[in-house]
Enzyme design. Structure first.
Site, PDB file in Angstrom:
ATOM      1  N   ASP A   1      42.799 -18.371 -24.408  1.00  0.00           N
ATOM      2  CA  ASP A   1      43.155 -19.718 -23.998  1.00  0.00           C
ATOM      3  C   ASP A   1      44.409 -19.583 -23.117  1.00  0.00           C
ATOM      4  O   ASP A   1      45.054 -18.527 -23.099  1.00  0.00           O
ATOM      5  CB  ASP A   1      43.469 -20.547 -25.263  1.00  0.00           C
ATOM      6  CG  ASP A   1      44.141 -21.861 -24.935  1.00  0.00           C
ATOM      7  OD1 ASP A   1      43.638 -22.567 -24.048  1.00  0.00           O
ATOM      8  OD2 ASP A   1      45.185 -22.170 -25.562  1.00  0.00           O
TER       9      ASP A   1
ATOM     10  N   ASP B   1      47.007 -22.665 -21.972  1.00  0.00           N
ATOM     11  CA  ASP B   1      48.156 -23.508 -22.328  1.00  0.00           C
ATOM     12  C   ASP B   1      48.490 -23.381 -23.803  1.00  0.00           C
ATOM     13  O   ASP B   1      47.651 -23.615 -24.666  1.00  0.00           O
ATOM     14  CB  ASP B   1      47.866 -24.970 -21.972  1.00  0.00           C
ATOM     15  CG  ASP B   1      47.735 -25.150 -20.480  1.00  0.00           C
ATOM     16  OD1 ASP B   1      48.676 -24.769 -19.771  1.00  0.00           O
ATOM     17  OD2 ASP B   1      46.694 -25.638 -20.026  1.00  0.00           O
TER      18      ASP B   1
HETATM   19  C1  XBP Z   1      45.234 -27.505 -22.371  1.00  0.00           C
HETATM   20  C2  XBP Z   1      44.854 -28.806 -21.828  1.00  0.00           C
HETATM   21  C3  XBP Z   1      45.117 -29.163 -20.431  1.00  0.00           C
HETATM   22  C4  XBP Z   1      46.592 -29.148 -20.070  1.00  0.00           C
HETATM   23  C5  XBP Z   1      46.858 -29.828 -18.757  1.00  0.00           C
HETATM   24  O1  XBP Z   1      44.234 -26.575 -22.107  1.00  0.00           O
HETATM   25  O2  XBP Z   1      44.279 -29.614 -22.552  1.00  0.00           O
HETATM   26  O3  XBP Z   1      44.622 -30.452 -20.204  1.00  0.00           O
HETATM   27  O4  XBP Z   1      47.323 -29.843 -21.051  1.00  0.00           O
HETATM   28  O5  XBP Z   1      46.125 -29.278 -17.712  1.00  0.00           O
HETATM   29  P1  XBP Z   1      44.090 -25.131 -22.859  1.00  0.00           P
HETATM   30  P2  XBP Z   1      45.247 -30.180 -16.736  1.00  0.00           P
HETATM   31  O6  XBP Z   1      44.974 -25.081 -24.059  1.00  0.00           O
HETATM   32  O7  XBP Z   1      42.613 -25.085 -23.177  1.00  0.00           O
HETATM   33  O8  XBP Z   1      44.458 -24.113 -21.817  1.00  0.00           O
HETATM   34  O9  XBP Z   1      46.081 -31.353 -16.346  1.00  0.00           O
HETATM   35  O10 XBP Z   1      44.908 -29.290 -15.562  1.00  0.00           O
HETATM   36  O11 XBP Z   1      44.021 -30.599 -17.514  1.00  0.00           O
HETATM   37 MG    MG Z   2      45.847 -24.186 -25.778  1.00  0.00          MG
END
Ligand code: XBP
Ligand code: MG
Length: 248
Positions: free
Chosen positions: A8, A10
């Site tokens: 993953d 973020d």
């Molecule tokens: C995390 C998310 C994303 C980010 C923002 O994704 O839910 O929406 O918060 O990015 P993960 P965007 O943990 O799966 O990487 O604004 O580009 O959606």
């Molecule tokens: Mg995440």
């Protein structure tokens, strides 16, 4: 035998939410002349909704329902999100958001051992490119055989679709892979795809439920900075290395 690691982005590769995505959303609102502001607490609530466009939609529905009546509402959200993506990439280019403890070490070890690497994330593809480029260098994009991001599948996490998409591209069964996640929605997604999952928590996800995770840790740790084990065992190790992963 583990053949691939699927990460993953973020919250897992880097702590991008509080000081990355959140201020970028706020700046985009400001540039659009909106007086919307997502403080640290409110953003924690909004994180339950995965995907930036989906998050804005939810926020408007909940806090500014009248705004949803605007004829071009979908277009407004799309433009806000494009602006937010540009602002976020610029913020990453300052180098202000580093990778989490142990991430670079584990990626390098996996590469050296010939493991295949992939990414399964809800975030926009440009955000992944920017994060890898500004933390590991532009070459790092090529380290990942599959980068699955954003709207590539219609159903975002907690649906398993993004991980299933990666498995399909890798042509591997889930038993041959390990997933790395930081959140309940992320874990639901990886478990839904049948993947054994290592969870590293962060401030926003510390109180999430991680039933089913192979191990839950404070972070991946380093030889000189042991990680905290919150659930599961690391076979006596102080940090996550390939030997630990092989024994999970
Ligand atoms: C995390 C998310 C994303 C980010 C923002 O994704 O839910 O929406 O918060 O990015 P993960 P965007 O943990 O799966 O990487 O604004 O580009 O959606
Ligand atoms: Mg995440």
């Amino acid at each position: 035998m583990i053949q691939a690691l699927i990460f993953d982005v973020d919250g897992t590769l880097a702590d991008t939410e509080r000081d990355g995505h959140r201020p970028a959303f706020n700046q985009a609102f400001k540039e659009a002349g909106l007086d919307w502001h997502w403080d640290v607490t409110l953003y924690g609530e909004l994180l339950a909704v995965t995907g930036g466009k989906e998050r804005i939609n939810y926020y408007v529905e909940r806090y500014h329902p009248d705004y949803k009546q605007a004829e071009s509402f979908a277009g407004i959200v799309a433009k806000l999100h494009q602006d937010k993506t540009r602002i976020y990439a610029a913020l990453l280019s300052t180098g202000k958001i580093p990778l989490r403890t142990g991430v670079k070490r584990l990626l390098l070890a996996a590469r050296a051992a010939g493991l295949r690497l992939a990414i399964a994330t809800t975030t926009t593809p440009e955000n992944v490119t920017a994060l890898l480029k500004y933390t590991l260098g532009a070459d790092a994009l090529g380290w990942f055989e599959v980068i699955a991001a954003g709207d590539i599948v219609p159903a975002k996490k907690p649906a398993p679709d993004i991980y299933l998409w990666v498995l399909e591209k890798l042509q591997l069964k889930p038993e041959a892979c390990l997933a790395f996640e930081d959140s309940e929605n992320g874990l639901k997604s990886s478990l839904g795809a049948g993947l054994k999952t290592v969870v590293t928590i962060n401030d926003y996800t510390a109180d999430h439920h991680f039933d089913g995770a192979a191990v839950v840790l404070s972070d991946l740790g380093e030889p000189d900075a042991r990680c905290q084990i919150l659930h599961g065992v690391l076979n006596g190790a102080d940090y996550v290395n390939l030997a630990v992963l092989a024994n999970l």
